[in-house]
Scaffold this motif. Sequence first.
Motif, PDB file in Angstrom:
ATOM      1  N   ILE A 155     -85.067  64.963 -22.752  1.00  0.00           N
ATOM      2  CA  ILE A 155     -85.198  63.509 -22.883  1.00  0.00           C
ATOM      3  C   ILE A 155     -85.237  62.839 -21.515  1.00  0.00           C
ATOM      4  O   ILE A 155     -85.935  61.840 -21.316  1.00  0.00           O
ATOM      5  CB  ILE A 155     -84.047  62.943 -23.743  1.00  0.00           C
ATOM      6  N   LYS A 156     -84.519  63.391 -20.553  1.00  0.00           N
ATOM      7  CA  LYS A 156     -84.545  62.830 -19.206  1.00  0.00           C
ATOM      8  C   LYS A 156     -85.895  63.104 -18.567  1.00  0.00           C
ATOM      9  O   LYS A 156     -86.359  64.246 -18.552  1.00  0.00           O
ATOM     10  CB  LYS A 156     -83.434  63.443 -18.358  1.00  0.00           C
ATOM     11  N   PRO A 157     -86.583  62.101 -18.034  1.00  0.00           N
ATOM     12  CA  PRO A 157     -87.908  62.309 -17.426  1.00  0.00           C
ATOM     13  C   PRO A 157     -87.863  63.340 -16.299  1.00  0.00           C
ATOM     14  O   PRO A 157     -86.905  63.403 -15.525  1.00  0.00           O
ATOM     15  CB  PRO A 157     -88.269  60.919 -16.891  1.00  0.00           C
ATOM     16  N   VAL A 158     -88.917  64.136 -16.234  1.00  0.00           N
ATOM     17  CA  VAL A 158     -89.039  65.169 -15.207  1.00  0.00           C
ATOM     18  C   VAL A 158     -90.349  64.951 -14.460  1.00  0.00           C
ATOM     19  O   VAL A 158     -91.426  64.888 -15.072  1.00  0.00           O
ATOM     20  CB  VAL A 158     -89.040  66.582 -15.831  1.00  0.00           C
ATOM     21  N   THR A 171     -89.488  62.119 -26.505  1.00  0.00           N
ATOM     22  CA  THR A 171     -89.002  60.944 -27.217  1.00  0.00           C
ATOM     23  C   THR A 171     -87.769  61.340 -28.028  1.00  0.00           C
ATOM     24  O   THR A 171     -87.390  62.509 -28.100  1.00  0.00           O
ATOM     25  CB  THR A 171     -90.081  60.396 -28.163  1.00  0.00           C
ATOM     26  N   ALA A 172     -87.148  60.352 -28.647  1.00  0.00           N
ATOM     27  CA  ALA A 172     -85.957  60.612 -29.455  1.00  0.00           C
ATOM     28  C   ALA A 172     -86.240  61.591 -30.587  1.00  0.00           C
ATOM     29  O   ALA A 172     -85.355  62.328 -31.027  1.00  0.00           O
ATOM     30  CB  ALA A 172     -85.410  59.299 -30.006  1.00  0.00           C
ATOM     31  N   SER A 173     -87.479  61.619 -31.052  1.00  0.00           N
ATOM     32  CA  SER A 173     -87.854  62.548 -32.136  1.00  0.00           C
ATOM     33  C   SER A 173     -88.285  63.910 -31.612  1.00  0.00           C
ATOM     34  O   SER A 173     -88.627  64.799 -32.394  1.00  0.00           O
ATOM     35  CB  SER A 173     -88.986  61.935 -32.965  1.00  0.00           C
ATOM     36  N   GLY A 174     -88.297  64.090 -30.281  1.00  0.00           N
ATOM     37  CA  GLY A 174     -88.675  65.375 -29.700  1.00  0.00           C
ATOM     38  C   GLY A 174     -90.129  65.479 -29.307  1.00  0.00           C
ATOM     39  O   GLY A 174     -90.559  66.503 -28.769  1.00  0.00           O
ATOM     40  N   PHE A 175     -90.899  64.426 -29.521  1.00  0.00           N
ATOM     41  CA  PHE A 175     -92.320  64.420 -29.162  1.00  0.00           C
ATOM     42  C   PHE A 175     -92.467  64.494 -27.648  1.00  0.00           C
ATOM     43  O   PHE A 175     -91.790  63.778 -26.903  1.00  0.00           O
ATOM     44  CB  PHE A 175     -92.962  63.141 -29.700  1.00  0.00           C
ATOM     45  N   LEU A 176     -93.363  65.349 -27.177  1.00  0.00           N
ATOM     46  CA  LEU A 176     -93.561  65.560 -25.750  1.00  0.00           C
ATOM     47  C   LEU A 176     -94.610  64.589 -25.215  1.00  0.00           C
ATOM     48  O   LEU A 176     -95.692  64.440 -25.792  1.00  0.00           O
ATOM     49  CB  LEU A 176     -93.991  67.000 -25.498  1.00  0.00           C
ATOM     50  N   VAL A 177     -94.302  63.955 -24.074  1.00  0.00           N
ATOM     51  CA  VAL A 177     -95.192  62.966 -23.465  1.00  0.00           C
ATOM     52  C   VAL A 177     -95.454  63.351 -22.011  1.00  0.00           C
ATOM     53  O   VAL A 177     -94.547  63.809 -21.311  1.00  0.00           O
ATOM     54  CB  VAL A 177     -94.568  61.549 -23.505  1.00  0.00           C
ATOM     55  N   CYS A 178     -96.700  63.177 -21.574  1.00  0.00           N
ATOM     56  CA  CYS A 178     -97.058  63.411 -20.178  1.00  0.00           C
ATOM     57  C   CYS A 178     -97.876  62.223 -19.680  1.00  0.00           C
ATOM     58  O   CYS A 178     -98.929  61.909 -20.236  1.00  0.00           O
ATOM     59  CB  CYS A 178     -97.857  64.704 -20.024  1.00  0.00           C
ATOM     60  N   LEU A 179     -97.380  61.570 -18.622  1.00  0.00           N
ATOM     61  CA  LEU A 179     -98.049  60.421 -18.026  1.00  0.00           C
ATOM     62  C   LEU A 179     -98.198  60.639 -16.527  1.00  0.00           C
ATOM     63  O   LEU A 179     -97.509  61.470 -15.931  1.00  0.00           O
ATOM     64  CB  LEU A 179     -97.234  59.142 -18.253  1.00  0.00           C
ATOM     65  N   ASN A 235     -85.821  52.651 -25.918  1.00  0.00           N
ATOM     66  CA  ASN A 235     -86.412  52.308 -27.227  1.00  0.00           C
ATOM     67  C   ASN A 235     -86.905  53.544 -27.980  1.00  0.00           C
ATOM     68  O   ASN A 235     -87.824  53.447 -28.794  1.00  0.00           O
ATOM     69  CB  ASN A 235     -87.565  51.305 -27.054  1.00  0.00           C
ATOM     70  N   GLY A 236     -86.344  54.679 -27.660  1.00  0.00           N
ATOM     71  CA  GLY A 236     -86.665  55.904 -28.398  1.00  0.00           C
ATOM     72  C   GLY A 236     -87.845  56.677 -27.878  1.00  0.00           C
ATOM     73  O   GLY A 236     -87.821  57.905 -27.847  1.00  0.00           O
ATOM     74  N   ASP A 237     -88.924  55.963 -27.453  1.00  0.00           N
ATOM     75  CA  ASP A 237     -90.130  56.698 -27.061  1.00  0.00           C
ATOM     76  C   ASP A 237     -90.819  56.148 -25.816  1.00  0.00           C
ATOM     77  O   ASP A 237     -91.895  56.596 -25.447  1.00  0.00           O
ATOM     78  CB  ASP A 237     -91.125  56.732 -28.212  1.00  0.00           C
ATOM     79  N   GLN A 238     -90.219  55.181 -25.161  1.00  0.00           N
ATOM     80  CA  GLN A 238     -90.844  54.575 -23.982  1.00  0.00           C
ATOM     81  C   GLN A 238     -90.124  54.995 -22.703  1.00  0.00           C
ATOM     82  O   GLN A 238     -88.954  55.366 -22.732  1.00  0.00           O
ATOM     83  CB  GLN A 238     -90.841  53.044 -24.105  1.00  0.00           C
ATOM     84  N   ILE A 239     -90.830  54.953 -21.591  1.00  0.00           N
ATOM     85  CA  ILE A 239     -90.234  55.251 -20.302  1.00  0.00           C
ATOM     86  C   ILE A 239     -90.187  53.972 -19.479  1.00  0.00           C
ATOM     87  O   ILE A 239     -91.154  53.209 -19.438  1.00  0.00           O
ATOM     88  CB  ILE A 239     -91.002  56.376 -19.568  1.00  0.00           C
ATOM     89  N   GLN A 240     -89.041  53.751 -18.849  1.00  0.00           N
ATOM     90  CA  GLN A 240     -88.823  52.521 -18.099  1.00  0.00           C
ATOM     91  C   GLN A 240     -88.874  52.800 -16.602  1.00  0.00           C
ATOM     92  O   GLN A 240     -88.210  53.711 -16.099  1.00  0.00           O
ATOM     93  CB  GLN A 240     -87.467  51.914 -18.454  1.00  0.00           C
ATOM     94  N   CYS A 241     -89.656  52.022 -15.882  1.00  0.00           N
ATOM     95  CA  CYS A 241     -89.746  52.153 -14.432  1.00  0.00           C
ATOM     96  C   CYS A 241     -88.401  51.802 -13.805  1.00  0.00           C
ATOM     97  O   CYS A 241     -87.781  50.791 -14.176  1.00  0.00           O
ATOM     98  CB  CYS A 241     -90.834  51.228 -13.895  1.00  0.00           C
ATOM     99  N   GLU A 264     -91.850  48.868 -19.054  1.00  0.00           N
ATOM    100  CA  GLU A 264     -91.711  49.903 -20.075  1.00  0.00           C
ATOM    101  C   GLU A 264     -93.087  50.341 -20.577  1.00  0.00           C
ATOM    102  O   GLU A 264     -93.923  49.497 -20.912  1.00  0.00           O
ATOM    103  CB  GLU A 264     -90.864  49.370 -21.238  1.00  0.00           C
ATOM    104  N   TYR A 265     -93.297  51.662 -20.625  1.00  0.00           N
ATOM    105  CA  TYR A 265     -94.580  52.227 -21.041  1.00  0.00           C
ATOM    106  C   TYR A 265     -94.398  53.063 -22.296  1.00  0.00           C
ATOM    107  O   TYR A 265     -93.434  53.848 -22.412  1.00  0.00           O
ATOM    108  CB  TYR A 265     -95.145  53.117 -19.926  1.00  0.00           C
ATOM    109  N   ASP A 266     -95.351  52.942 -23.223  1.00  0.00           N
ATOM    110  CA  ASP A 266     -95.287  53.772 -24.427  1.00  0.00           C
ATOM    111  C   ASP A 266     -95.973  55.112 -24.167  1.00  0.00           C
ATOM    112  O   ASP A 266     -96.545  55.328 -23.083  1.00  0.00           O
ATOM    113  CB  ASP A 266     -95.898  53.036 -25.626  1.00  0.00           C
ATOM    114  N   PRO A 267     -95.934  56.070 -25.107  1.00  0.00           N
ATOM    115  CA  PRO A 267     -96.514  57.405 -24.877  1.00  0.00           C
ATOM    116  C   PRO A 267     -98.001  57.404 -24.566  1.00  0.00           C
ATOM    117  O   PRO A 267     -98.509  58.369 -23.993  1.00  0.00           O
ATOM    118  CB  PRO A 267     -96.219  58.141 -26.189  1.00  0.00           C
ATOM    119  N   SER A 268     -98.730  56.338 -24.905  1.00  0.00           N
ATOM    120  CA  SER A 268    -100.158  56.273 -24.584  1.00  0.00           C
ATOM    121  C   SER A 268    -100.402  55.799 -23.155  1.00  0.00           C
ATOM    122  O   SER A 268    -101.540  55.781 -22.693  1.00  0.00           O
ATOM    123  CB  SER A 268    -100.878  55.337 -25.560  1.00  0.00           C
ATOM    124  N   GLY A 269     -99.326  55.398 -22.457  1.00  0.00           N
ATOM    125  CA  GLY A 269     -99.450  54.903 -21.089  1.00  0.00           C
ATOM    126  C   GLY A 269     -99.582  53.396 -20.989  1.00  0.00           C
ATOM    127  O   GLY A 269     -99.663  52.843 -19.890  1.00  0.00           O
TER     128      GLY A 269
END
Length: 327
Positions: free
Chosen positions: A17-20, A34-42, A60-66, A72-77
């Motif tokens: 969950i922690k951004p890498v 994301t909170a549901s385990g969905f993998l995101v790459c931006l 917010n479960g699935d967004q990454i905050q600068c 805040e960005y959603d999984p689509s960027g």
Amino acid sequence: MIPNQWYVIASSNEVGIKPVGMTRFGEKLVLYRTASGFLVCLSDMCAHRGAALSLGKVCNGDQIQCPFHGLEYDPSGKCMVIPANGRSTPVPSNFRVRSWPVYEAHGFIWVWYGSEPPTPEIPEFFDDIPKDAKYATVADHWKAHYSRVIENQLDCVHLPFVHYNTIGRGNRTLVNGPAVEWVSDHKFFMYVYNETDNGQKPKKPDEVPMPSPNGYKIEFLFPNLWENRIADKVRVLAAFVPVDEENTLLYLRFYQAFARIPIIGTLIARAAMPFNVYVAHQDRRVVQTQVPKASGLKIGENLFQGDLPILEYRKKRQQLQESARPR
């Protein structure tokens, strides 16, 4: 790089969950779940002022905050919120970062490198690894272009010299063949027949058995996966992960299926890794000295019969690069 390909870029256990943040293909990427385990790459660069999103957090479960100004960005960027403007204020469309198609299976993470939609939709993997095999993985840094690291694993001529005290013992310097069998547009098998030089001439590629009578073979799957089929229940696998033009991460994995008790099987796989890494470092010492850094068909080298798998790799790599170029 070969555009429009699925590349293994990391092991699954490296991303939570922690951004890498990581560099792949010379690009700064951030991965998170994301909170549901969905993998995101931006892309790891905020659209506001270029700060690394990997230093931020998931919200917010699935967004990454600068971490800099809280965008805040959603999984689509797409940027969903600019806090300084107020949460109810619409976000301009240019506040967006690139989202990379990502896939996860077999304990690996793939990213689609290219401008075209992924084809195939999911990446191919080796289909002959025993389903009950246990494995251990090590990531090893090489200061070399990924194509050179790949070619080292297709090179059967160097064994008695580089690995004189490990897998190359026996002074089998004469190379019969080797034989190369293309089994698909993206995968080939390689059959190795080295023996002691007693004055005989090496057999040509079409004079050696294919497949090998003992079942041994090496498999290569474009763009960056390799498998050494040592025995029915033993495999060594490598993923050659391109960091940039001068650096590669070699993900080395040992599979075994002869110890069926899960805990014992995993311990055996882990116990085999120090030897496999030692052998890889024998290669690394030499490969890191090669010039030019990247491989190619016309780079001033003089090849001979034993280099056939390398030549086959180079020809296909160039073909795939050319076919991906805009017409």
